[in-house]
Design a protein around this motif. Structure first.
Motif, PDB file in Angstrom:
ATOM      1  N   THR A  67       0.832  -1.205   0.000  1.00  0.00           N
ATOM      2  CA  THR A  67       0.000   0.000   0.000  1.00  0.00           C
ATOM      3  C   THR A  67       0.863   1.250   0.000  1.00  0.00           C
ATOM      4  N   PHE A  68       1.895   1.243   0.842  1.00  0.00           N
ATOM      5  CA  PHE A  68       2.797   2.395   0.915  1.00  0.00           C
ATOM      6  C   PHE A  68       3.507   2.619  -0.423  1.00  0.00           C
ATOM      7  N   VAL A  69       4.023   1.542  -1.015  1.00  0.00           N
ATOM      8  CA  VAL A  69       4.738   1.650  -2.296  1.00  0.00           C
ATOM      9  C   VAL A  69       3.812   2.177  -3.392  1.00  0.00           C
ATOM     10  N   ILE A  70       2.591   1.691  -3.438  1.00  0.00           N
ATOM     11  CA  ILE A  70       1.636   2.136  -4.458  1.00  0.00           C
ATOM     12  C   ILE A  70       1.315   3.620  -4.299  1.00  0.00           C
ATOM     13  N   ILE A  71       1.075   4.060  -3.058  1.00  0.00           N
ATOM     14  CA  ILE A  71       0.739   5.472  -2.811  1.00  0.00           C
ATOM     15  C   ILE A  71       1.892   6.382  -3.201  1.00  0.00           C
ATOM     16  N   VAL A  72       3.104   6.056  -2.752  1.00  0.00           N
ATOM     17  CA  VAL A  72       4.268   6.893  -3.066  1.00  0.00           C
ATOM     18  C   VAL A  72       4.553   6.874  -4.566  1.00  0.00           C
ATOM     19  N   SER A  73       4.375   5.726  -5.212  1.00  0.00           N
ATOM     20  CA  SER A  73       4.596   5.632  -6.666  1.00  0.00           C
ATOM     21  C   SER A  73       3.607   6.514  -7.417  1.00  0.00           C
ATOM     22  N   LEU A  74       2.350   6.509  -6.998  1.00  0.00           N
ATOM     23  CA  LEU A  74       1.342   7.361  -7.645  1.00  0.00           C
ATOM     24  C   LEU A  74       1.666   8.840  -7.438  1.00  0.00           C
ATOM     25  N   LEU A  75       2.104   9.202  -6.236  1.00  0.00           N
ATOM     26  CA  LEU A  75       2.489  10.592  -5.983  1.00  0.00           C
ATOM     27  C   LEU A  75       3.665  11.003  -6.862  1.00  0.00           C
ATOM     28  N   ALA A  76       4.645  10.113  -6.995  1.00  0.00           N
ATOM     29  CA  ALA A  76       5.787  10.401  -7.870  1.00  0.00           C
ATOM     30  C   ALA A  76       5.322  10.575  -9.317  1.00  0.00           C
ATOM     31  N   GLY A  77       4.378   9.730  -9.744  1.00  0.00           N
ATOM     32  CA  GLY A  77       3.845   9.846 -11.102  1.00  0.00           C
ATOM     33  C   GLY A  77       3.100  11.150 -11.323  1.00  0.00           C
ATOM     34  N   VAL A  78       2.314  11.575 -10.325  1.00  0.00           N
ATOM     35  CA  VAL A  78       1.585  12.844 -10.439  1.00  0.00           C
ATOM     36  C   VAL A  78       2.565  14.015 -10.553  1.00  0.00           C
ATOM     37  N   LEU A 103      14.648   9.995  -6.418  1.00  0.00           N
ATOM     38  CA  LEU A 103      15.423   9.782  -5.194  1.00  0.00           C
ATOM     39  C   LEU A 103      14.677  10.175  -3.926  1.00  0.00           C
ATOM     40  N   THR A 104      13.818  11.200  -4.008  1.00  0.00           N
ATOM     41  CA  THR A 104      13.057  11.572  -2.814  1.00  0.00           C
ATOM     42  C   THR A 104      12.029  10.500  -2.467  1.00  0.00           C
ATOM     43  N   ALA A 105      11.478   9.847  -3.484  1.00  0.00           N
ATOM     44  CA  ALA A 105      10.555   8.736  -3.222  1.00  0.00           C
ATOM     45  C   ALA A 105      11.276   7.606  -2.497  1.00  0.00           C
ATOM     46  N   TYR A 109      10.750   6.172   1.306  1.00  0.00           N
ATOM     47  CA  TYR A 109      10.552   4.736   1.513  1.00  0.00           C
ATOM     48  C   TYR A 109      11.414   4.226   2.657  1.00  0.00           C
ATOM     49  N   PHE A 110      12.707   4.582   2.682  1.00  0.00           N
ATOM     50  CA  PHE A 110      13.599   4.059   3.712  1.00  0.00           C
ATOM     51  C   PHE A 110      13.367   4.734   5.063  1.00  0.00           C
ATOM     52  N   HIS A 153      25.089  17.826 -10.608  1.00  0.00           N
ATOM     53  CA  HIS A 153      25.605  17.458  -9.289  1.00  0.00           C
ATOM     54  C   HIS A 153      24.514  17.334  -8.218  1.00  0.00           C
ATOM     55  N   LEU A 154      23.358  17.955  -8.441  1.00  0.00           N
ATOM     56  CA  LEU A 154      22.303  17.867  -7.433  1.00  0.00           C
ATOM     57  C   LEU A 154      21.846  16.427  -7.167  1.00  0.00           C
ATOM     58  N   PRO A 155      21.695  15.575  -8.202  1.00  0.00           N
ATOM     59  CA  PRO A 155      21.326  14.183  -7.908  1.00  0.00           C
ATOM     60  C   PRO A 155      22.320  13.469  -6.993  1.00  0.00           C
ATOM     61  N   ILE A 156      23.604  13.867  -7.043  1.00  0.00           N
ATOM     62  CA  ILE A 156      24.591  13.254  -6.138  1.00  0.00           C
ATOM     63  C   ILE A 156      24.264  13.616  -4.695  1.00  0.00           C
ATOM     64  N   LEU A 157      23.860  14.883  -4.482  1.00  0.00           N
ATOM     65  CA  LEU A 157      23.458  15.307  -3.146  1.00  0.00           C
ATOM     66  C   LEU A 157      22.201  14.556  -2.696  1.00  0.00           C
ATOM     67  N   LEU A 158      21.241  14.413  -3.592  1.00  0.00           N
ATOM     68  CA  LEU A 158      20.020  13.680  -3.265  1.00  0.00           C
ATOM     69  C   LEU A 158      20.327  12.208  -2.990  1.00  0.00           C
ATOM     70  N   TRP A 159      21.296  11.675  -3.707  1.00  0.00           N
ATOM     71  CA  TRP A 159      21.748  10.294  -3.479  1.00  0.00           C
ATOM     72  C   TRP A 159      22.367  10.175  -2.088  1.00  0.00           C
ATOM     73  N   THR A 160      23.073  11.215  -1.658  1.00  0.00           N
ATOM     74  CA  THR A 160      23.640  11.235  -0.303  1.00  0.00           C
ATOM     75  C   THR A 160      22.534  11.223   0.750  1.00  0.00           C
ATOM     76  N   ILE A 161      21.496  12.013   0.511  1.00  0.00           N
ATOM     77  CA  ILE A 161      20.356  12.047   1.442  1.00  0.00           C
ATOM     78  C   ILE A 161      19.699  10.669   1.498  1.00  0.00           C
ATOM     79  N   LEU A 162      19.574  10.023   0.343  1.00  0.00           N
ATOM     80  CA  LEU A 162      19.046   8.658   0.303  1.00  0.00           C
ATOM     81  C   LEU A 162      19.923   7.722   1.126  1.00  0.00           C
ATOM     82  N   GLY A 163      21.238   7.855   0.971  1.00  0.00           N
ATOM     83  CA  GLY A 163      22.159   7.019   1.734  1.00  0.00           C
ATOM     84  C   GLY A 163      22.013   7.225   3.228  1.00  0.00           C
TER      85      GLY A 163
END
Length: 415
Positions: A67-78, A103-105, A109-110, A153-163
């Motif tokens: 349920t969580f994955v579906i909701i977040v996936s739909l929000l990312a799609g919107v 990456l924010t999705a 999730y984590f 370079h911003l995705p690298i920063l977002l990747w760091t936040i994911l990490g």
């Protein structure tokens, strides 16, 4: 829960069962990463067999997880549909926000999956909010080098936040950082398989509808493909996290297959370059492709070490990685000398300074990794030291990404 909790209670069956029941998926992931260090324990052997029993079915997660994955996936799609919904320039929107969508999705999730405490959520939330505001109020000048560098370079920063959200309570744990790299490699493999399957489904669907007179290419691209791509990283992550056995056997095979092939390719490429007439010192486009090649090979080295060579027994594989690291240092040296030459001849620009910094960081990291690989192949150090030489350097890349993304625009006056 983390691997230290499992290790501390490895001789306590009751507590292990309690930890397992608290979060079965996290327990399995942490135990699998810990098991090579505790193979002489009978209870650990039992849990290894229990957790790695291969069922013919894929576990998609609990109802709550799905349920969580579906909701977040739909929000990312919107969010991915904003250009058409709000009449925004698609090219400009995706350049600035594609990283946020994916990456924010995953970060969300984590954070949810690890059940992070409130104070641990503050950093990813604030850092993401500052990033999304900054990049979207950036002057819309497509000729601005600092704008393009920020996009890159911003995705690298977002990747760091994911990490950060992935390692949760274990920011300083070197092994958790390596686990994060392994997770990235596994998700890339899973996402690639999903993309191939999705491409086949797309071709068949469009073909079938065209036969009966319906042209659905535009509808399919603007809706199904957009939502599918937005959900792809999260769906791939859910599959990998719930079924680590799916890619645990694939990743090592891919690493063992591609490492020697890339080594051969690089050696042949360097020899061919001598006869090609191409000049990295004066040909800007060739230098750009050269650096892309360098980044790709560097990534293969890091993910191969993190994902495949988990023990000291694979001497041939480690020797191939050692040779590949040496050749990559040569490639890096050529690229670095070309950048220094261009700066000395034509001065400093945002692009040249960014590439110079990135090359210096990669060269430093490569030297550390190569030194530890040399010690490994000469049997004076274990693979753990090689992994540590990678994990300890990850924050340095993140710091450089922050500098290029947020400070370069002000240094060079957004030019």
């Amino acid at each position: 829960m983390n691997r230290l909790d499992i290790q501390a209670n490895i001789d306590n069956p009751q507590q292990l069962e309690k930890l397992y029941r608290e979060n079965k998926v996290v327990f399995k992931t942490e135990f699998i990463s810990l098991y090579p260090e505790i193979t002489d324990n009978k209870l650990a052997d039992y849990w290894n067999e229990r957790l790695n029993y291969e069922s013919a079915e894929i576990y998609w997660g609990s109802k709550k997880e799905l349920t969580f994955v579906i909701i977040v996936s739909l929000l990312a799609g919107v969010i991915a549909k904003f250009p058409s919904l709000l009449n925004i320039n698609p090219e400009l929107f995706y350049q600035r926000n594609a990283g946020f969508i994916a990456l924010t999705a995953l970060t969300t999730y984590f954070i949810w999956r690890r059940n992070l405490r409130a104070k641990k959520i503050v950093f990813p939330f604030v850092a993401t909010l500052i990033s999304v505001i900054f990049i979207n109020i950036f002057p819309a000048n497509q000729k601005s080098d600092t704008l393009i560098l920020s996009y890159i370079h911003l995705p690298i920063l977002l990747w760091t936040i994911l990490g950060f959200s992935y390692v949760s309570e274990n920011v300083r744990d070197q092994q958790k950082r390596i686990d994060f790299l392994r997770y990235n490699g596994d998700v890339v493999i899973m996402a690639g398989l999903i993309v191939i399957a999705g491409g086949i489904l797309t071709a068949i669907t469009i073909g079938l509808f065209s036969v009966i007179g319906f042209n659905i290419e535009k509808f399919w691209a603007e809706n199904v493909v957009v939502f599918g791509l937005a959900a792809l990283p999260l769906v791939g992550t859910q599959i990998v996290q719930s079924n680590p056995q799916l890619v645990n056997k694939i990743s090592p095979v891919i690493a063992k297959l591609f490492s020697p092939l890339v080594l051969i390719m690089l050696v042949v490429y360097l020899v061919a370059m001598l006869f090609s007439g191409k000049d990295t010192y004066n040909d800007r486009n060739f230098l750009l492709l050269f650096n892309v090649l360098l980044i790709g090979v560097m990534a293969i080295i890091l993910f191969s070490i993190a994902g495949a060579f988990k023990t000291n027994e694979n001497r041939v594989g480690n020797f191939i990685l050692f040779a590949l690291s040496i050749v990559t240092i040569i490639v890096n040296g050529i690229a670095l000398s070309a950048i220094v030459f261009r700066i000395s001849e034509w001065g400093i620009t945002p692009n040249r300074l960014a590439v110079l910094g990135a090359n210096l960081l990669m060269l430093t990291n490569l030297l550390l990794v190569t030194y530890q690989l040399f010690k490994n192949v000469t049997r004076t150090a274990g693979i753990k030291e090689v992994e540590n030489s990678i994990s300890m350097f990850l924050p340095v890349y993140s710091l450089w990404a922050i500098i290029v993304t947020f400070i370069f625009p002000f240094i060079f006056q957004f030019k």
